[in-house]
Design a protein around this motif. Sequence first.
Motif, PDB file in Angstrom:
ATOM      1  N   GLU A   1       0.812  -1.222   0.000  1.00  0.00           N
ATOM      2  CA  GLU A   1       0.000   0.000   0.000  1.00  0.00           C
ATOM      3  C   GLU A   1       0.841   1.267   0.000  1.00  0.00           C
ATOM      4  O   GLU A   1       0.418   2.292  -0.530  1.00  0.00           O
ATOM      5  CB  GLU A   1      -0.925   0.007   1.221  1.00  0.00           C
ATOM      6  N   THR A   2       2.033   1.216   0.580  1.00  0.00           N
ATOM      7  CA  THR A   2       2.834   2.431   0.728  1.00  0.00           C
ATOM      8  C   THR A   2       3.937   2.579  -0.308  1.00  0.00           C
ATOM      9  O   THR A   2       4.633   3.591  -0.324  1.00  0.00           O
ATOM     10  CB  THR A   2       3.480   2.487   2.130  1.00  0.00           C
ATOM     11  N   PHE A   3       4.101   1.593  -1.193  1.00  0.00           N
ATOM     12  CA  PHE A   3       5.170   1.677  -2.183  1.00  0.00           C
ATOM     13  C   PHE A   3       4.855   2.734  -3.230  1.00  0.00           C
ATOM     14  O   PHE A   3       3.743   2.819  -3.733  1.00  0.00           O
ATOM     15  CB  PHE A   3       5.379   0.324  -2.876  1.00  0.00           C
ATOM     16  N   VAL A   4       5.842   3.542  -3.565  1.00  0.00           N
ATOM     17  CA  VAL A   4       5.719   4.559  -4.609  1.00  0.00           C
ATOM     18  C   VAL A   4       6.804   4.283  -5.633  1.00  0.00           C
ATOM     19  O   VAL A   4       7.995   4.351  -5.317  1.00  0.00           O
ATOM     20  CB  VAL A   4       5.883   5.991  -4.039  1.00  0.00           C
ATOM     21  N   ASP A   5       6.405   3.951  -6.856  1.00  0.00           N
ATOM     22  CA  ASP A   5       7.368   3.669  -7.920  1.00  0.00           C
ATOM     23  C   ASP A   5       7.933   4.984  -8.438  1.00  0.00           C
ATOM     24  O   ASP A   5       7.205   5.853  -8.889  1.00  0.00           O
ATOM     25  CB  ASP A   5       6.687   2.899  -9.051  1.00  0.00           C
ATOM     26  N   SER A   6       9.233   5.125  -8.343  1.00  0.00           N
ATOM     27  CA  SER A   6       9.872   6.345  -8.843  1.00  0.00           C
ATOM     28  C   SER A   6      10.499   6.045 -10.198  1.00  0.00           C
ATOM     29  O   SER A   6      11.463   5.306 -10.300  1.00  0.00           O
ATOM     30  CB  SER A   6      10.929   6.849  -7.859  1.00  0.00           C
ATOM     31  N   GLY A   7       9.904   6.573 -11.227  1.00  0.00           N
ATOM     32  CA  GLY A   7      10.425   6.332 -12.573  1.00  0.00           C
ATOM     33  C   GLY A   7      10.108   4.931 -13.035  1.00  0.00           C
ATOM     34  O   GLY A   7       8.991   4.456 -12.922  1.00  0.00           O
ATOM     35  N   SER A   8      11.121   4.256 -13.526  1.00  0.00           N
ATOM     36  CA  SER A   8      10.931   2.914 -14.098  1.00  0.00           C
ATOM     37  C   SER A   8      11.525   1.837 -13.202  1.00  0.00           C
ATOM     38  O   SER A   8      11.972   0.802 -13.689  1.00  0.00           O
ATOM     39  CB  SER A   8      11.561   2.862 -15.484  1.00  0.00           C
ATOM     40  N   LEU A   9      11.545   2.058 -11.905  1.00  0.00           N
ATOM     41  CA  LEU A   9      12.170   1.107 -10.986  1.00  0.00           C
ATOM     42  C   LEU A   9      11.573  -0.287 -11.109  1.00  0.00           C
ATOM     43  O   LEU A   9      12.300  -1.271 -11.248  1.00  0.00           O
ATOM     44  CB  LEU A   9      12.060   1.602  -9.546  1.00  0.00           C
ATOM     45  N   LEU A  10      10.254  -0.403 -11.083  1.00  0.00           N
ATOM     46  CA  LEU A  10       9.637  -1.737 -11.159  1.00  0.00           C
ATOM     47  C   LEU A  10       9.893  -2.410 -12.497  1.00  0.00           C
ATOM     48  O   LEU A  10      10.077  -3.615 -12.558  1.00  0.00           O
ATOM     49  CB  LEU A  10       8.147  -1.655 -10.864  1.00  0.00           C
ATOM     50  N   THR A  11       9.943  -1.631 -13.563  1.00  0.00           N
ATOM     51  CA  THR A  11      10.261  -2.207 -14.872  1.00  0.00           C
ATOM     52  C   THR A  11      11.669  -2.779 -14.850  1.00  0.00           C
ATOM     53  O   THR A  11      11.908  -3.896 -15.320  1.00  0.00           O
ATOM     54  CB  THR A  11      10.146  -1.131 -15.970  1.00  0.00           C
ATOM     55  N   LEU A  12      12.603  -2.036 -14.291  1.00  0.00           N
ATOM     56  CA  LEU A  12      13.986  -2.515 -14.200  1.00  0.00           C
ATOM     57  C   LEU A  12      14.096  -3.743 -13.308  1.00  0.00           C
ATOM     58  O   LEU A  12      14.785  -4.705 -13.650  1.00  0.00           O
ATOM     59  CB  LEU A  12      14.896  -1.404 -13.669  1.00  0.00           C
ATOM     60  N   LEU A  13      13.420  -3.730 -12.180  1.00  0.00           N
ATOM     61  CA  LEU A  13      13.485  -4.863 -11.258  1.00  0.00           C
ATOM     62  C   LEU A  13      12.790  -6.100 -11.811  1.00  0.00           C
ATOM     63  O   LEU A  13      13.119  -7.221 -11.429  1.00  0.00           O
ATOM     64  CB  LEU A  13      12.871  -4.493  -9.912  1.00  0.00           C
ATOM     65  N   SER A  14      11.841  -5.912 -12.705  1.00  0.00           N
ATOM     66  CA  SER A  14      11.098  -7.038 -13.285  1.00  0.00           C
ATOM     67  C   SER A  14      11.866  -7.721 -14.409  1.00  0.00           C
ATOM     68  O   SER A  14      11.441  -8.765 -14.899  1.00  0.00           O
ATOM     69  CB  SER A  14       9.747  -6.547 -13.813  1.00  0.00           C
ATOM     70  N   SER A  15      12.966  -7.172 -14.801  1.00  0.00           N
ATOM     71  CA  SER A  15      13.777  -7.731 -15.879  1.00  0.00           C
ATOM     72  C   SER A  15      14.307  -9.107 -15.491  1.00  0.00           C
ATOM     73  O   SER A  15      14.586  -9.378 -14.327  1.00  0.00           O
ATOM     74  CB  SER A  15      14.952  -6.793 -16.179  1.00  0.00           C
ATOM     75  N   LYS A  16      14.473  -9.978 -16.467  1.00  0.00           N
ATOM     76  CA  LYS A  16      15.014 -11.317 -16.228  1.00  0.00           C
ATOM     77  C   LYS A  16      16.535 -11.292 -16.122  1.00  0.00           C
ATOM     78  O   LYS A  16      17.157 -12.276 -15.765  1.00  0.00           O
ATOM     79  CB  LYS A  16      14.599 -12.273 -17.354  1.00  0.00           C
ATOM     80  N   ASP A  17      17.151 -10.165 -16.445  1.00  0.00           N
ATOM     81  CA  ASP A  17      18.608 -10.044 -16.365  1.00  0.00           C
ATOM     82  C   ASP A  17      19.058 -10.019 -14.900  1.00  0.00           C
ATOM     83  O   ASP A  17      18.332  -9.580 -14.016  1.00  0.00           O
ATOM     84  CB  ASP A  17      19.081  -8.754 -17.044  1.00  0.00           C
ATOM     85  N   HIS A  18      20.288 -10.463 -14.670  1.00  0.00           N
ATOM     86  CA  HIS A  18      20.862 -10.403 -13.324  1.00  0.00           C
ATOM     87  C   HIS A  18      21.098  -8.948 -12.950  1.00  0.00           C
ATOM     88  O   HIS A  18      21.467  -8.128 -13.785  1.00  0.00           O
ATOM     89  CB  HIS A  18      22.193 -11.156 -13.274  1.00  0.00           C
ATOM     90  N   GLN A  19      20.866  -8.654 -11.680  1.00  0.00           N
ATOM     91  CA  GLN A  19      21.017  -7.280 -11.215  1.00  0.00           C
ATOM     92  C   GLN A  19      21.607  -7.255  -9.816  1.00  0.00           C
ATOM     93  O   GLN A  19      21.475  -8.212  -9.064  1.00  0.00           O
ATOM     94  CB  GLN A  19      19.662  -6.574 -11.183  1.00  0.00           C
ATOM     95  N   ILE A  20      22.252  -6.157  -9.516  1.00  0.00           N
ATOM     96  CA  ILE A  20      22.739  -5.893  -8.162  1.00  0.00           C
ATOM     97  C   ILE A  20      22.064  -4.615  -7.696  1.00  0.00           C
ATOM     98  O   ILE A  20      22.065  -3.614  -8.407  1.00  0.00           O
ATOM     99  CB  ILE A  20      24.270  -5.715  -8.131  1.00  0.00           C
ATOM    100  N   ILE A  21      21.468  -4.683  -6.519  1.00  0.00           N
ATOM    101  CA  ILE A  21      20.820  -3.506  -5.951  1.00  0.00           C
ATOM    102  C   ILE A  21      21.641  -3.083  -4.741  1.00  0.00           C
ATOM    103  O   ILE A  21      21.866  -3.868  -3.831  1.00  0.00           O
ATOM    104  CB  ILE A  21      19.375  -3.808  -5.519  1.00  0.00           C
ATOM    105  N   TYR A  22      22.106  -1.866  -4.766  1.00  0.00           N
ATOM    106  CA  TYR A  22      22.876  -1.368  -3.633  1.00  0.00           C
ATOM    107  C   TYR A  22      22.439   0.052  -3.300  1.00  0.00           C
ATOM    108  O   TYR A  22      21.878   0.751  -4.115  1.00  0.00           O
ATOM    109  CB  TYR A  22      24.384  -1.418  -3.901  1.00  0.00           C
ATOM    110  N   GLY A  23      22.670   0.421  -2.096  1.00  0.00           N
ATOM    111  CA  GLY A  23      22.318   1.758  -1.633  1.00  0.00           C
ATOM    112  C   GLY A  23      22.479   1.835  -0.133  1.00  0.00           C
ATOM    113  O   GLY A  23      22.655   0.821   0.543  1.00  0.00           O
ATOM    114  N   ARG A  24      22.406   3.012   0.372  1.00  0.00           N
ATOM    115  CA  ARG A  24      22.540   3.226   1.804  1.00  0.00           C
ATOM    116  C   ARG A  24      21.362   2.621   2.553  1.00  0.00           C
ATOM    117  O   ARG A  24      20.295   2.399   1.978  1.00  0.00           O
ATOM    118  CB  ARG A  24      22.623   4.712   2.094  1.00  0.00           C
ATOM    119  N   ARG A  25      21.560   2.399   3.808  1.00  0.00           N
ATOM    120  CA  ARG A  25      20.500   1.863   4.659  1.00  0.00           C
ATOM    121  C   ARG A  25      19.322   2.836   4.660  1.00  0.00           C
ATOM    122  O   ARG A  25      19.486   4.047   4.778  1.00  0.00           O
ATOM    123  CB  ARG A  25      21.035   1.701   6.074  1.00  0.00           C
ATOM    124  N   GLY A  26      18.131   2.268   4.501  1.00  0.00           N
ATOM    125  CA  GLY A  26      16.926   3.087   4.562  1.00  0.00           C
ATOM    126  C   GLY A  26      16.496   3.691   3.239  1.00  0.00           C
ATOM    127  O   GLY A  26      15.598   4.520   3.207  1.00  0.00           O
TER     128      GLY A  26
END
Length: 66
Positions: free
Chosen positions: A27-52
């Motif tokens: 309920e609280t997720f807000v898609d910024s840009g094409s994030l879900l499209t990128l995450l839905s890709s079948k290609d291997h991905q690395i997600i990194y970022g600061r805590r939070g």
Amino acid sequence: MAMDDTKKVLLLLPKRAETSERSALVETFVDSGSLLTLLSSKDHQIIYGRRGTGKTHALLYLHEKN
């Protein structure tokens, strides 16, 4: 509401996505840009970022939607 009351309410909120109710994450997720499209890709991905920054929130949202 007084500032002390606001602080008390904020302390009751879950600090980490993995301890939150899955329905609340969806309920609280807000898609910024094409994030879900990128995450839905079948290609291997690395997600990194600061805590939070919402890495776990985004992945749990994607898991619940699929």
